[in-house]
Design an enzyme around this catalytic site. Structure first.
Site, PDB file in Angstrom:
ATOM      1  N   THR A   1      12.392  -9.190  -7.794  1.00  0.00           N
ATOM      2  CA  THR A   1      10.924  -9.622  -8.567  1.00  0.00           C
ATOM      3  C   THR A   1      10.891 -11.042  -8.898  1.00  0.00           C
ATOM      4  OG1 THR A   1       9.150  -8.864 -10.112  1.00  0.00           O
ATOM      5  CG2 THR A   1      11.393  -8.581 -10.645  1.00  0.00           C
ATOM      6  N   ILE A   2       9.808 -11.655  -8.640  1.00  0.00           N
ATOM      7  CA  ILE A   2       9.678 -13.074  -9.098  1.00  0.00           C
ATOM      8  C   ILE A   2       9.247 -12.892 -10.666  1.00  0.00           C
ATOM      9  CG2 ILE A   2       9.222 -14.039  -7.068  1.00  0.00           C
ATOM     10  CD1 ILE A   2       6.046 -13.978  -7.743  1.00  0.00           C
ATOM     11  N   ASP A   3       8.767 -11.736 -11.315  1.00  0.00           N
ATOM     12  CA  ASP A   3       8.650 -11.589 -12.525  1.00  0.00           C
ATOM     13  C   ASP A   3       9.478 -11.563 -13.654  1.00  0.00           C
ATOM     14  OD1 ASP A   3       5.655 -11.735 -11.769  1.00  0.00           O
ATOM     15  OD2 ASP A   3       5.987  -9.243 -11.476  1.00  0.00           O
TER      16      ASP A   3
ATOM     17  N   GLY B   1      10.217  -4.868  -5.710  1.00  0.00           N
ATOM     18  CA  GLY B   1       9.716  -5.041  -7.159  1.00  0.00           C
ATOM     19  C   GLY B   1       9.428  -3.471  -7.685  1.00  0.00           C
ATOM     20  N   ASP B   2       8.534  -3.321  -8.744  1.00  0.00           N
ATOM     21  CA  ASP B   2       8.410  -2.227  -9.393  1.00  0.00           C
ATOM     22  C   ASP B   2       7.577  -1.275  -8.098  1.00  0.00           C
ATOM     23  OD1 ASP B   2       6.137  -3.702  -9.568  1.00  0.00           O
ATOM     24  OD2 ASP B   2       5.713  -3.043 -11.521  1.00  0.00           O
TER      25      ASP B   2
ATOM     26  N   THR C   1       7.694  -1.062  -5.113  1.00  0.00           N
ATOM     27  CA  THR C   1       8.776  -0.710  -3.977  1.00  0.00           C
ATOM     28  C   THR C   1       9.739   0.337  -4.712  1.00  0.00           C
ATOM     29  OG1 THR C   1       8.819  -2.836  -2.870  1.00  0.00           O
ATOM     30  CG2 THR C   1      10.987  -1.688  -2.499  1.00  0.00           C
TER      31      THR C   1
ATOM     32  N   GLY D   1       0.850  -1.235  -0.100  1.00  0.00           N
ATOM     33  CA  GLY D   1      -0.049  -0.081   0.084  1.00  0.00           C
ATOM     34  C   GLY D   1       0.869   1.311   0.010  1.00  0.00           C
TER      35      GLY D   1
END
Length: 154
Positions: free
Chosen positions: A131-133, A105-106, A108, A81
């Site tokens: 990132t896991i992506d 990730g993005d 953050t 959030g």
């Protein structure tokens, strides 16, 4: 596993290679930063031995749950959030933090950019992409990706 290892090695590197004497961990991600929840971390192998910590990386004495490189998740905690960048910047200034290292990730990294803008020149912000992506431009493989693939295949 990766977040705890990044925290441990950041602390170790700062202490051993840059003679940093104090590192604060933020408990609970950006929500913790907004609330001003900090925890002192041991920063070097020298401190590790002086304080009798039994774990790798030298952070175990002050934050015992960071004692394992193999532990998944993050011992410091995370949050989701939007948060108030100005409040987070104020908390960093009040604690005298001159460098903030964020891992994520993005979302953050967008938060890190907002914090950097709110801090101005008082605090430098370093972002470590995770990132896991595996969707970070110019990065062949981010940490987190291999773990996600391994779990998906299991």
């Amino acid at each position: 596993p990766g977040l705890n290892a990044v925290v441990q090695e950041t602390c170790r590197c700062l202490g051993d290679q840059y003679d940093v004497t104090e590192v604060l961990g933020v408990l609970g991600g950006y929500a913790g930063l907004e609330a001003g929840r900090f925890a002192p971390m041991l920063v070097s192998q020298q401190q590790h031995h002086e304080h009798g910590a039994a774990a790798h990386g030298g952070v175990a004495q002050r934050h015992p749950s960071l004692s394992s490189y193999a532990a998944g998740g993050t011992a410091l905690g995370t949050s989701r959030g939007r948060r108030c960048a100005e409040t987070m910047a104020k908390n960093l200034r009040e604690r005298g933090v001159d460098v903030l290292v964020v891992v994520g990730g993005d979302g953050t990294l967008r938060g890190a950019h907002a914090i950097a803008e709110a801090c101005g020149s008082t605090t430098r912000v370093v972002a470590v992409p995770k990132t896991i992506d595996n969707d970070i431009p110019l990065v062949d493989r981010s940490f987190g990706f291999d773990s996600a693939v391994a779990i998906g295949r299991a």
